[in-house]
Scaffold this active site. Sequence first.
Site, PDB file in Angstrom:
ATOM      1  N   TRP A 142     -34.171 -10.000 -28.559  1.00 12.60           N
ATOM      2  CA  TRP A 142     -35.452 -10.503 -29.055  1.00 12.60           C
ATOM      3  C   TRP A 142     -35.882 -11.788 -28.373  1.00 12.60           C
ATOM      4  O   TRP A 142     -37.026 -12.212 -28.505  1.00 12.60           O
ATOM      5  CB  TRP A 142     -35.350 -10.783 -30.572  1.00 12.60           C
ATOM      6  CG  TRP A 142     -34.076 -11.521 -30.930  1.00 12.60           C
ATOM      7  CD1 TRP A 142     -32.925 -10.949 -31.419  1.00 12.60           C
ATOM      8  CD2 TRP A 142     -33.801 -12.920 -30.785  1.00 12.60           C
ATOM      9  NE1 TRP A 142     -31.951 -11.904 -31.579  1.00 12.60           N
ATOM     10  CE2 TRP A 142     -32.468 -13.130 -31.206  1.00 12.60           C
ATOM     11  CE3 TRP A 142     -34.547 -14.019 -30.354  1.00 12.60           C
ATOM     12  CZ2 TRP A 142     -31.868 -14.391 -31.196  1.00 12.60           C
ATOM     13  CZ3 TRP A 142     -33.944 -15.271 -30.339  1.00 12.60           C
ATOM     14  CH2 TRP A 142     -32.622 -15.444 -30.760  1.00 12.60           C
TER      15      TRP A 142
ATOM     16  N   LYS B   4     -34.091   0.777 -26.001  1.00  8.73           N
ATOM     17  CA  LYS B   4     -34.193   0.270 -27.376  1.00  8.73           C
ATOM     18  C   LYS B   4     -34.409  -1.236 -27.340  1.00  8.73           C
ATOM     19  O   LYS B   4     -33.503  -2.001 -27.060  1.00  8.73           O
ATOM     20  CB  LYS B   4     -32.903   0.545 -28.166  1.00  8.73           C
ATOM     21  CG  LYS B   4     -33.100   0.287 -29.646  1.00  8.73           C
ATOM     22  CD  LYS B   4     -31.801   0.069 -30.391  1.00  8.73           C
ATOM     23  CE  LYS B   4     -31.334  -1.353 -30.341  1.00  8.73           C
ATOM     24  NZ  LYS B   4     -32.262  -2.326 -30.927  1.00  8.73           N
ATOM     25  N   PRO B   5     -35.638  -1.675 -27.598  1.00  9.36           N
ATOM     26  CA  PRO B   5     -35.844  -3.121 -27.722  1.00  9.36           C
ATOM     27  C   PRO B   5     -35.249  -3.590 -29.054  1.00  9.36           C
ATOM     28  O   PRO B   5     -34.949  -2.779 -29.927  1.00  9.36           O
ATOM     29  CB  PRO B   5     -37.362  -3.269 -27.729  1.00  9.36           C
ATOM     30  CG  PRO B   5     -37.957  -1.910 -27.809  1.00  9.36           C
ATOM     31  CD  PRO B   5     -36.847  -0.890 -27.846  1.00  9.36           C
ATOM     32  N   ASP B   6     -35.114  -4.880 -29.227  1.00 10.59           N
ATOM     33  CA  ASP B   6     -34.651  -5.396 -30.514  1.00 10.59           C
ATOM     34  C   ASP B   6     -35.680  -5.050 -31.598  1.00 10.59           C
ATOM     35  O   ASP B   6     -36.883  -5.047 -31.355  1.00 10.59           O
ATOM     36  CB  ASP B   6     -34.467  -6.913 -30.427  1.00 10.59           C
ATOM     37  CG  ASP B   6     -33.762  -7.453 -31.667  1.00 10.59           C
ATOM     38  OD1 ASP B   6     -32.520  -7.505 -31.659  1.00 10.59           O
ATOM     39  OD2 ASP B   6     -34.450  -7.773 -32.663  1.00 10.59           O
TER      40      ASP B   6
ATOM     41  N   GLY C   9     -27.648  -9.185 -24.358  1.00  7.39           N
ATOM     42  CA  GLY C   9     -27.451  -9.618 -25.744  1.00  7.39           C
ATOM     43  C   GLY C   9     -26.212 -10.478 -25.843  1.00  7.39           C
ATOM     44  O   GLY C   9     -25.798 -11.118 -24.881  1.00  7.39           O
TER      45      GLY C   9
ATOM     46  N   GLU D 226     -25.625  -8.568 -19.443  1.00 11.46           N
ATOM     47  CA  GLU D 226     -26.060  -9.961 -19.359  1.00 11.46           C
ATOM     48  C   GLU D 226     -25.837 -10.575 -20.729  1.00 11.46           C
ATOM     49  O   GLU D 226     -26.544 -10.236 -21.680  1.00 11.46           O
ATOM     50  CB  GLU D 226     -27.552 -10.034 -18.994  1.00 11.46           C
ATOM     51  CG  GLU D 226     -27.948  -9.254 -17.764  1.00 11.46           C
ATOM     52  CD  GLU D 226     -27.534  -9.921 -16.473  1.00 11.46           C
ATOM     53  OE1 GLU D 226     -27.591  -9.269 -15.426  1.00 11.46           O
ATOM     54  OE2 GLU D 226     -27.119 -11.111 -16.529  1.00 11.46           O
ATOM     55  N   LEU D 227     -24.894 -11.490 -20.811  1.00 15.69           N
ATOM     56  CA  LEU D 227     -24.437 -11.918 -22.141  1.00 15.69           C
ATOM     57  C   LEU D 227     -24.688 -13.408 -22.387  1.00 15.69           C
ATOM     58  O   LEU D 227     -25.608 -13.984 -21.839  1.00 15.69           O
ATOM     59  CB  LEU D 227     -22.966 -11.532 -22.302  1.00 15.69           C
ATOM     60  CG  LEU D 227     -22.650 -10.060 -21.951  1.00 15.69           C
ATOM     61  CD1 LEU D 227     -21.174  -9.778 -22.009  1.00 15.69           C
ATOM     62  CD2 LEU D 227     -23.437  -9.113 -22.836  1.00 15.69           C
TER      63      LEU D 227
ATOM     64  N   CYS E  58     -30.824 -17.437 -22.581  1.00 15.68           N
ATOM     65  CA  CYS E  58     -29.429 -17.265 -22.164  1.00 15.68           C
ATOM     66  C   CYS E  58     -29.000 -18.330 -21.156  1.00 15.68           C
ATOM     67  O   CYS E  58     -27.866 -18.790 -21.184  1.00 15.68           O
ATOM     68  CB  CYS E  58     -29.236 -15.880 -21.586  1.00 15.68           C
ATOM     69  SG  CYS E  58     -30.428 -15.488 -20.299  1.00 15.68           S
TER      70      CYS E  58
ATOM     71  N   GLU F 294     -21.690 -20.852 -28.376  1.00 14.89           N
ATOM     72  CA  GLU F 294     -23.109 -20.872 -28.048  1.00 14.89           C
ATOM     73  C   GLU F 294     -23.917 -21.088 -29.334  1.00 14.89           C
ATOM     74  O   GLU F 294     -23.747 -20.355 -30.308  1.00 14.89           O
ATOM     75  CB  GLU F 294     -23.478 -19.515 -27.430  1.00 14.89           C
ATOM     76  CG  GLU F 294     -24.892 -19.419 -26.942  1.00 14.89           C
ATOM     77  CD  GLU F 294     -25.248 -18.008 -26.467  1.00 14.89           C
ATOM     78  OE1 GLU F 294     -24.899 -17.039 -27.159  1.00 14.89           O
ATOM     79  OE2 GLU F 294     -25.854 -17.884 -25.396  1.00 14.89           O
TER      80      GLU F 294
HETATM   81  P1  NAD Z   1     -27.195  -8.846 -30.059  1.00 13.71           P
HETATM   82  O1  NAD Z   1     -26.035  -8.561 -29.209  1.00 13.71           O
HETATM   83  O2  NAD Z   1     -27.002  -8.951 -31.517  1.00 13.71           O
HETATM   84  O3  NAD Z   1     -28.352  -7.751 -29.854  1.00 13.71           O
HETATM   85  C1  NAD Z   1     -28.838  -7.375 -28.580  1.00 13.71           C
HETATM   86  C2  NAD Z   1     -29.344  -5.945 -28.640  1.00 13.71           C
HETATM   87  O4  NAD Z   1     -28.250  -5.089 -28.878  1.00 13.71           O
HETATM   88  C3  NAD Z   1     -30.348  -5.681 -29.751  1.00 13.71           C
HETATM   89  O5  NAD Z   1     -31.331  -4.780 -29.284  1.00 13.71           O
HETATM   90  C4  NAD Z   1     -29.496  -5.027 -30.818  1.00 13.71           C
HETATM   91  O6  NAD Z   1     -30.228  -4.206 -31.698  1.00 13.71           O
HETATM   92  C5  NAD Z   1     -28.521  -4.229 -29.981  1.00 13.71           C
HETATM   93  N1  NAD Z   1     -27.245  -3.905 -30.623  1.00 13.71           N
HETATM   94  C6  NAD Z   1     -26.632  -4.559 -31.637  1.00 13.71           C
HETATM   95  N2  NAD Z   1     -25.451  -3.964 -31.912  1.00 13.71           N
HETATM   96  C7  NAD Z   1     -25.309  -2.934 -31.042  1.00 13.71           C
HETATM   97  C8  NAD Z   1     -24.289  -1.970 -30.817  1.00 13.71           C
HETATM   98  N3  NAD Z   1     -23.149  -1.929 -31.537  1.00 13.71           N
HETATM   99  N4  NAD Z   1     -24.470  -1.060 -29.829  1.00 13.71           N
HETATM  100  C9  NAD Z   1     -25.585  -1.075 -29.071  1.00 13.71           C
HETATM  101  N5  NAD Z   1     -26.577  -1.968 -29.243  1.00 13.71           N
HETATM  102  C10 NAD Z   1     -26.455  -2.893 -30.223  1.00 13.71           C
HETATM  103  O7  NAD Z   1     -27.796 -10.174 -29.455  1.00 13.71           O
HETATM  104  P2  NAD Z   1     -29.054 -10.967 -29.962  1.00 13.71           P
HETATM  105  O8  NAD Z   1     -28.701 -11.808 -31.126  1.00 13.71           O
HETATM  106  O9  NAD Z   1     -30.171 -10.037 -30.147  1.00 13.71           O
HETATM  107  O10 NAD Z   1     -29.355 -11.875 -28.659  1.00 13.71           O
HETATM  108  C11 NAD Z   1     -28.838 -13.136 -28.506  1.00 13.71           C
HETATM  109  C12 NAD Z   1     -27.693 -13.142 -27.530  1.00 13.71           C
HETATM  110  O11 NAD Z   1     -28.089 -12.543 -26.304  1.00 13.71           O
HETATM  111  C13 NAD Z   1     -27.239 -14.536 -27.151  1.00 13.71           C
HETATM  112  O12 NAD Z   1     -25.847 -14.606 -27.183  1.00 13.71           O
HETATM  113  C14 NAD Z   1     -27.731 -14.728 -25.730  1.00 13.71           C
HETATM  114  O13 NAD Z   1     -27.023 -15.618 -24.958  1.00 13.71           O
HETATM  115  C15 NAD Z   1     -27.685 -13.358 -25.200  1.00 13.71           C
HETATM  116  N6  NAD Z   1     -28.669 -13.205 -24.122  1.00 13.71           N
HETATM  117  C16 NAD Z   1     -28.213 -13.107 -22.834  1.00 13.71           C
HETATM  118  C17 NAD Z   1     -29.122 -12.994 -21.781  1.00 13.71           C
HETATM  119  C18 NAD Z   1     -28.654 -12.870 -20.365  1.00 13.71           C
HETATM  120  O14 NAD Z   1     -29.429 -12.467 -19.497  1.00 13.71           O
HETATM  121  N7  NAD Z   1     -27.423 -13.192 -20.049  1.00 13.71           N
HETATM  122  C19 NAD Z   1     -30.472 -12.983 -22.046  1.00 13.71           C
HETATM  123  C20 NAD Z   1     -30.895 -13.090 -23.362  1.00 13.71           C
HETATM  124  C21 NAD Z   1     -29.976 -13.182 -24.401  1.00 13.71           C
END
Ligand code: NAD
Length: 538
Positions: free
Chosen positions: A178, A202-204, A253, A275-276, A309, A407
Amino acid sequence: MSRRDPSAPEHGRLPADPEHDATAAFAVDPALVRRLTAGLRATSGEAETTYAPFTGQPIATLPVSDTGDVEDAFAAARAAQDPWSRTDLSHRSALLLDLHDAVLDHADDLMDLVQWESGKARKHAFDEVLHVALTARYYGRTLARHLTTRRVPGVYPLFTQTRINRVPKGVVGIISPWNYPLTLAISDGIPAVAAGNAVVHKPDGQTPLSALAAIELFREVGFPASLWQVVNGPGPVIGGAIVERADHVCFTGSTATGRRVAAQAAERLVSTSLELGGKNPMLVLADANLDRAAEGAVRACFSSAGQLCVSVERLFVADAVYDRFVAKLVKRIGRMTMSASLDYDGDMGSLVSQRQLDTVSAHVADAVSKGARVLTGGRPRPEVGPYFYEPTLLEGVSPAMDCFADETFGPVVSLYRFGSEGEAIDRANAGSYGLNAAIYTRDVARGRELARRIKAGSVNINEGFAATFASLEAPMGGMRESGIGRRHGAEGILRYTETQAVANQRLLPLSAPRMVSDAAFQKTITAALRVLKKAGRA
Ligand code: NAD
């Protein structure tokens, strides 16, 4: 997409209050939502309402997908992928360059949606538009360079003609977060389709409209309608169903979810790019231009309210300039404005949710209770909007505090003094992440030398993050627990392809010819190998 009426009065740009205006019950026009969600595969009969971080008012009620929809999305994507993979690269390039223009033409509409869904300031929403346009243009211009079949030397010069094809993987699964709901949804899909794949995405659940609006433009410029399928629903169920079916998974994520996605994909022997998270350091060396460093720190720490991120959460400052730098930084942060409006009148927007606000508040409270000092900020600002939190600078952060290594993903940054540059590098490299770093110094050569010693996928000199991120030819991604694989550049598109070697053997066989004994063949080949080595051949 419809354009916003430029003659609308200025107050029309402020979030409406549903208590006083019945037509404002939903932040986004329901007709627009209906049009955008028509592009969504969601037949479960369930729906989820999303809420605007700026005001707490409902944005829209959105249909939710089930695993049957994911199945159907893959079937449609596979049917579209085969003819698409046979289109000319020049045709795909032209569509990408049209997408660049369309995104810029509709920037205001896209930014409105990004702001409603994520709560970020308008200037940070513009960063997303910019990145999508840059990505479309970059791959539009470089597609042939990355994908054209290459000739390579064969085992026998002249007699073995060898070529390398880059063939698409098939259907790429994209799971996006998101925090940058437009660009992290779209910019990883652009090279996927450019390489001849289809996408199931699948977007958030908080931010699907931003993604759907860009995908509408993608279809409008002429990409096949079924090529990019979108589903919406809970991460583990719908995201999991994508990982179960995709030929490559591109996930952005958290590190925790990334691990689960990688494990699930590994079971199927399917490749992933991940990308985490990060806990990114900035080093301010003793010779730095301190005004420039303070300006850069504000952008690097507080873009998208720190929900970025690559944003900086740790500032290491040389002892000799620490006090002067901190005074400048505190002053700049004190001048920052926060605003819940769709105009360019705020330096920083909101956090996205109560959950993010809770994490940020807890990190600051934990640090303060264990002895950290708040130099500026440190408070939620509910009078601006329900999830606003001040840009916050902490001093005296120690390893016992949560914000030391975890983080925060919010507008909270810790300040540390350092004596020697070696010590600064060691401390910057502590922890498990390795996404981005920044170095401020007037000695660029020294900055480049130090960069090699930092464990991060990108290092920016005299900039916080944007110099590397916006240089599309440069691969971007994380070392260590910040990820696997890279977006941007050649790596950003080749990850979506399989390498295929095709060799044609002519005249000379690769085994002993009929009239030659194996022993004589061995002798001849051995002599040939020695000659080829002398000739410098690889
Ligand atoms: P998240 O991991 O909770 O969710 C990311 C996406 O994954 C969402 O669309 C979510 O619905 C989906 N998801 C959740 N559980 C899943 C599962 N078991 N299997 C498959 N998909 C699943 O992360 P978030 O809270 O939405 O985003 C924040 C995090 O993302 C932060 O840690 C940030 O650093 C990281 N981030 C990294 C980058 C990068 O490019 N490195 C960019 C943006 C955000």
